[in-house]
Design a protein around this motif. Structure first.
Motif, PDB file in Angstrom:
ATOM      1  N   ARG A 176       0.855  -1.183   0.000  1.00  0.00           N
ATOM      2  CA  ARG A 176       0.000   0.000   0.000  1.00  0.00           C
ATOM      3  C   ARG A 176       0.895   1.238   0.000  1.00  0.00           C
ATOM      4  O   ARG A 176       2.078   1.164   0.308  1.00  0.00           O
ATOM      5  N   PHE A 177       0.283   2.366  -0.378  1.00  0.00           N
ATOM      6  CA  PHE A 177       1.077   3.577  -0.585  1.00  0.00           C
ATOM      7  C   PHE A 177       0.728   4.613   0.483  1.00  0.00           C
ATOM      8  O   PHE A 177      -0.311   5.241   0.434  1.00  0.00           O
ATOM      9  N   ALA A 178       1.633   4.747   1.438  1.00  0.00           N
ATOM     10  CA  ALA A 178       1.416   5.705   2.531  1.00  0.00           C
ATOM     11  C   ALA A 178       2.739   6.417   2.801  1.00  0.00           C
ATOM     12  O   ALA A 178       3.743   6.156   2.141  1.00  0.00           O
ATOM     13  N   GLY A 179       2.750   7.327   3.740  1.00  0.00           N
ATOM     14  CA  GLY A 179       4.001   7.988   4.144  1.00  0.00           C
ATOM     15  C   GLY A 179       4.606   8.810   3.016  1.00  0.00           C
ATOM     16  O   GLY A 179       4.023   9.777   2.547  1.00  0.00           O
ATOM     17  N   VAL A 180       5.771   8.394   2.554  1.00  0.00           N
ATOM     18  CA  VAL A 180       6.507   9.105   1.498  1.00  0.00           C
ATOM     19  C   VAL A 180       5.682   9.198   0.216  1.00  0.00           C
ATOM     20  O   VAL A 180       5.805  10.172  -0.551  1.00  0.00           O
ATOM     21  N   TYR A 181       4.834   8.227  -0.011  1.00  0.00           N
ATOM     22  CA  TYR A 181       4.031   8.212  -1.238  1.00  0.00           C
ATOM     23  C   TYR A 181       3.026   9.355  -1.260  1.00  0.00           C
ATOM     24  O   TYR A 181       2.525   9.724  -2.324  1.00  0.00           O
ATOM     25  N   THR A 182       2.722   9.912  -0.095  1.00  0.00           N
ATOM     26  CA  THR A 182       1.845  11.093  -0.037  1.00  0.00           C
ATOM     27  C   THR A 182       2.509  12.252  -0.777  1.00  0.00           C
ATOM     28  O   THR A 182       1.855  12.994  -1.522  1.00  0.00           O
ATOM     29  N   LEU A 183       3.805  12.380  -0.567  1.00  0.00           N
ATOM     30  CA  LEU A 183       4.574  13.436  -1.248  1.00  0.00           C
ATOM     31  C   LEU A 183       4.551  13.200  -2.762  1.00  0.00           C
ATOM     32  O   LEU A 183       4.311  14.112  -3.560  1.00  0.00           O
ATOM     33  N   LEU A 184       4.744  11.957  -3.148  1.00  0.00           N
ATOM     34  CA  LEU A 184       4.763  11.608  -4.569  1.00  0.00           C
ATOM     35  C   LEU A 184       3.407  11.879  -5.218  1.00  0.00           C
ATOM     36  O   LEU A 184       3.309  12.428  -6.314  1.00  0.00           O
ATOM     37  N   ARG A 185       2.361  11.494  -4.511  1.00  0.00           N
ATOM     38  CA  ARG A 185       1.014  11.718  -5.033  1.00  0.00           C
ATOM     39  C   ARG A 185       0.741  13.206  -5.200  1.00  0.00           C
ATOM     40  O   ARG A 185       0.160  13.644  -6.190  1.00  0.00           O
ATOM     41  N   GLY A 186       1.183  13.975  -4.234  1.00  0.00           N
ATOM     42  CA  GLY A 186       0.984  15.418  -4.298  1.00  0.00           C
ATOM     43  C   GLY A 186       1.733  16.045  -5.469  1.00  0.00           C
ATOM     44  O   GLY A 186       1.223  16.945  -6.132  1.00  0.00           O
ATOM     45  N   ILE A 187       2.943  15.545  -5.735  1.00  0.00           N
ATOM     46  CA  ILE A 187       3.714  16.061  -6.869  1.00  0.00           C
ATOM     47  C   ILE A 187       2.987  15.720  -8.167  1.00  0.00           C
ATOM     48  O   ILE A 187       2.810  16.559  -9.047  1.00  0.00           O
ATOM     49  N   ALA A 188       2.525  14.484  -8.284  1.00  0.00           N
ATOM     50  CA  ALA A 188       1.872  14.036  -9.517  1.00  0.00           C
ATOM     51  C   ALA A 188       0.551  14.760  -9.745  1.00  0.00           C
ATOM     52  O   ALA A 188       0.200  15.095 -10.873  1.00  0.00           O
ATOM     53  N   ALA A 189      -0.185  14.995  -8.667  1.00  0.00           N
ATOM     54  CA  ALA A 189      -1.513  15.619  -8.788  1.00  0.00           C
ATOM     55  C   ALA A 189      -1.439  17.132  -8.668  1.00  0.00           C
ATOM     56  O   ALA A 189      -2.470  17.796  -8.676  1.00  0.00           O
ATOM     57  N   SER A 190      -0.221  17.662  -8.546  1.00  0.00           N
ATOM     58  CA  SER A 190      -0.023  19.118  -8.429  1.00  0.00           C
ATOM     59  C   SER A 190      -0.775  19.710  -7.255  1.00  0.00           C
ATOM     60  O   SER A 190      -1.292  20.828  -7.319  1.00  0.00           O
ATOM     61  N   THR A 191      -0.844  18.966  -6.155  1.00  0.00           N
ATOM     62  CA  THR A 191      -1.511  19.497  -4.967  1.00  0.00           C
ATOM     63  C   THR A 191      -0.507  19.945  -3.912  1.00  0.00           C
ATOM     64  O   THR A 191      -0.891  20.382  -2.841  1.00  0.00           O
ATOM     65  N   ILE A 192       0.771  19.791  -4.206  1.00  0.00           N
ATOM     66  CA  ILE A 192       1.800  20.292  -3.285  1.00  0.00           C
ATOM     67  C   ILE A 192       2.450  21.502  -3.948  1.00  0.00           C
ATOM     68  O   ILE A 192       3.202  21.350  -4.911  1.00  0.00           O
ATOM     69  N   PRO A 193       2.171  22.696  -3.465  1.00  0.00           N
ATOM     70  CA  PRO A 193       2.717  23.881  -4.115  1.00  0.00           C
ATOM     71  C   PRO A 193       4.217  24.058  -3.857  1.00  0.00           C
ATOM     72  O   PRO A 193       4.910  24.651  -4.668  1.00  0.00           O
ATOM     73  N   ALA A 194       4.692  23.537  -2.728  1.00  0.00           N
ATOM     74  CA  ALA A 194       6.101  23.658  -2.378  1.00  0.00           C
ATOM     75  C   ALA A 194       6.405  22.630  -1.303  1.00  0.00           C
ATOM     76  O   ALA A 194       5.504  22.172  -0.597  1.00  0.00           O
ATOM     77  N   VAL A 195       7.664  22.246  -1.201  1.00  0.00           N
ATOM     78  CA  VAL A 195       8.100  21.340  -0.131  1.00  0.00           C
ATOM     79  C   VAL A 195       8.772  22.196   0.932  1.00  0.00           C
ATOM     80  O   VAL A 195       9.760  22.894   0.646  1.00  0.00           O
ATOM     81  N   VAL A 196       8.230  22.172   2.125  1.00  0.00           N
ATOM     82  CA  VAL A 196       8.737  23.030   3.196  1.00  0.00           C
ATOM     83  C   VAL A 196       9.816  22.242   3.941  1.00  0.00           C
ATOM     84  O   VAL A 196       9.517  21.314   4.686  1.00  0.00           O
ATOM     85  N   SER A 197      11.057  22.616   3.713  1.00  0.00           N
ATOM     86  CA  SER A 197      12.158  21.830   4.263  1.00  0.00           C
ATOM     87  C   SER A 197      13.405  22.706   4.345  1.00  0.00           C
ATOM     88  O   SER A 197      13.393  23.866   3.936  1.00  0.00           O
ATOM     89  N   THR A 198      14.481  22.142   4.897  1.00  0.00           N
ATOM     90  CA  THR A 198      15.753  22.860   4.970  1.00  0.00           C
ATOM     91  C   THR A 198      16.806  22.033   4.258  1.00  0.00           C
ATOM     92  O   THR A 198      16.655  20.811   4.119  1.00  0.00           O
ATOM     93  N   PRO A 199      17.908  22.663   3.805  1.00  0.00           N
ATOM     94  CA  PRO A 199      18.932  21.920   3.058  1.00  0.00           C
ATOM     95  C   PRO A 199      19.523  20.760   3.850  1.00  0.00           C
ATOM     96  O   PRO A 199      19.987  19.788   3.276  1.00  0.00           O
ATOM     97  N   SER A 200      19.519  20.867   5.192  1.00  0.00           N
ATOM     98  CA  SER A 200      20.175  19.823   5.983  1.00  0.00           C
ATOM     99  C   SER A 200      19.207  18.725   6.433  1.00  0.00           C
ATOM    100  O   SER A 200      19.598  17.815   7.146  1.00  0.00           O
TER     101      SER A 200
END
Lengths: 359, 87
Positions: A176-200
């Motif tokens: 099943r697709f959970a966790g990290v796959y949420t990020l992938l799904r958001g990228i594919a469906a264009s529902t993640i406008p940006a990834v909020v993170s730091t370089p480290s």
């Protein structure tokens, strides 16, 4: 750990695996059967039609079926609800009450392998706190509570704490697709406008077959253990950084898309938490639709996992995880073609109105 | 997408989108299937699903009325059908 190394594990007793349809449980069941355990029985809330050796039991909500009330050499508890958006009540019911219910099927001498999470230690690097605010979400809080209960209730146990689980090292397969796959799904469906993170920040992922191997090895040594041990399964310092991981995922998705004549996605921008909170969020909120605002608020539950700057310290280090990400992406795309083929609808920066409108 | 839908066809289409985007792939998706327990959706997944359907069917933000909880496939079908084909 490969299946060929399995011969060195003792195995061959009777084992009950809860959460048998889940990401980890299903992989463990398959591996234990492959290793020739005498008896492997799975428990699921709702077994798929035609499934054999699967017992239906809604753990914690129903009494255990009579056929489970017998001696087990090992019980692998992989049953859990991993959603990060549960209420405290839901999380407790899903992840703690289930452990309580297992006490009725665990006899003297039964070895319990309890699948927890590396993030059960929350924000204080410890599972002893009962306060919700010491954890990133109710899921972590409930898994910490479950670990405390395992220690109290079961004299012979192993607590296995993996980081984020992805598909098999070999082919990216996952139940099943959970966790990290949420990020992938958001990228594919264009529902993640940006990834909020730091370089480290690290994105620590472990392939499910590596994890299942460790769980099966641990179960296989069931006569050799005393007390409760804790295993942390993680890539640790060798885990990819978030930006590297997102880039690999987008490249893999775009390679898949290109093969099928689809226009590639642009990778989402990586925005620092400070910039996001202080500048972007207040600005875009004015220009988003109610649905987009709802998604932005729900995405906040995921942000803590993209901002972990201190590497996890594993007891079982999983090496070379970076190449596993593209394989997991390809497997996901194959299983989710409709999503993977969606046209890109990027969130554009409109200088007049700000980030928010989708093309 | 300009199209005149029959209610049956619209429900079938919605169900196919739900199945295609589900974190848990089930052979059979029925109106009584639970979005969370059977298909693996969390609240973000449901919101994204609704957004996809809104975009595809060209309807504006769809909100459940009267505090209706969206738990089953049938609940989501009813919500979308109600927005696309208001009585």
């Amino acid at each position: 750990m490969t299946r060929e190394c399995a011969a060195s594990s003792r195995g061959s007793g009777s084992v009950l695996v809860t959460g048998g349809s889940g990401i980890v449980g299903s992989e463990v069941v398959e591996l234990l059967r492959h290793r020739g355990w005498r008896e492997v029985v799975t428990v699921c809330r709702r077994p798929a039609r035609g499934s054999h050796e699967v017992v239906s039991w809604d753990i914690g909500k129903e009494r255990p079926p009579a056929q489970l009330l017998r001696r087990w050499d090992v019980i692998v508890n992989a049953a859990a609800d991993t959603r990060w958006t549960m209420s405290a009540t839901e999380a407790h019911e899903a992840n703690v009450t289930t452990v309580e219910a297992l006490q009725s099927v665990i006899g003297d001498g039964t070895y319990v392998v309890h699948v927890s999470t590396a993030y059960a230690v929350g924000l204080k690097n410890d599972v002893s706190s009962i306060k919700l605010e010491d954890y990133r979400n109710t899921y972590e809080w409930s898994k910490a509570c479950a670990e405390r209960l395992v220690r109290e209730a079961f004299p012979y146990a192993a607590i296995v704490r993996p980081t984020l689980v992805i598909g098999r090292r070999s082919d990216g397969h996952v139940a099943r697709f959970a966790g990290v796959y949420t990020l992938l799904r958001g990228i594919a469906a264009s529902t993640i406008p940006a990834v909020v993170s730091t370089p480290s920040s690290y994105l620590d992922v472990v392939p499910v077959d590596d994890l299942a191997g460790i769980i099966a090895d641990t179960a296989g040594g069931w006569g050799d253990h005393n007390g409760v041990e804790v295993l942390t399964v993680a890539a640790g310092r060798t885990a990819p950084r978030v930006e590297e991981a997102v880039t690999m995922m987008v490249l893999a998705l775009n390679a898949w898309r290109r093969e099928r004549g689809c226009v590639p996605h642009d990778p989402p921008s990586i925005v620092s938490p400070d910039s996001w909170e202080r500048f972007f969020l207040p600005f875009v909120r004015q220009h988003l639709s109610p649905r987009q605002r709802q998604i932005i608020e729900l995405l906040r539950h995921y942000e803590p996992y993209l901002q972990i700057t201190k590497p996890i310290e594993p007891t079982h280090e999983i090496s070379d995880v970076a190449p596993c990400l593209p394989r997991s992406v390809c497997y996901w795309a194959g299983a989710n073609e409709r999503l993977a083929r969606l046209p890109a609808r990027p969130w554009i920066m409109d200088k007049r109105q700000g980030l928010g409108r989708r093309r | 997408m300009e199209r005149e839908w029959s209610e049956y066809d619209l429900r079938q289409h919605i169900r196919s989108v739900i199945a295609a985007a589900a974190p848990i792939k089930n052979d059979v998706v029925e109106p009584t299937s639970q979005l969370t327990y059977d298909l693996g959706y969390d609240s973000l997944g449901v919101a994204e699903l609704v957004m996809m359907l809104e975009c595809e069917l060209e309807v504006a933000d769809i909100e459940p009325s009267g505090g209706v909880q969206i738990e089953l496939v049938a609940d989501l079908e009813d919500l979308i059908v109600g927005a696309v084909m208001p009585t």
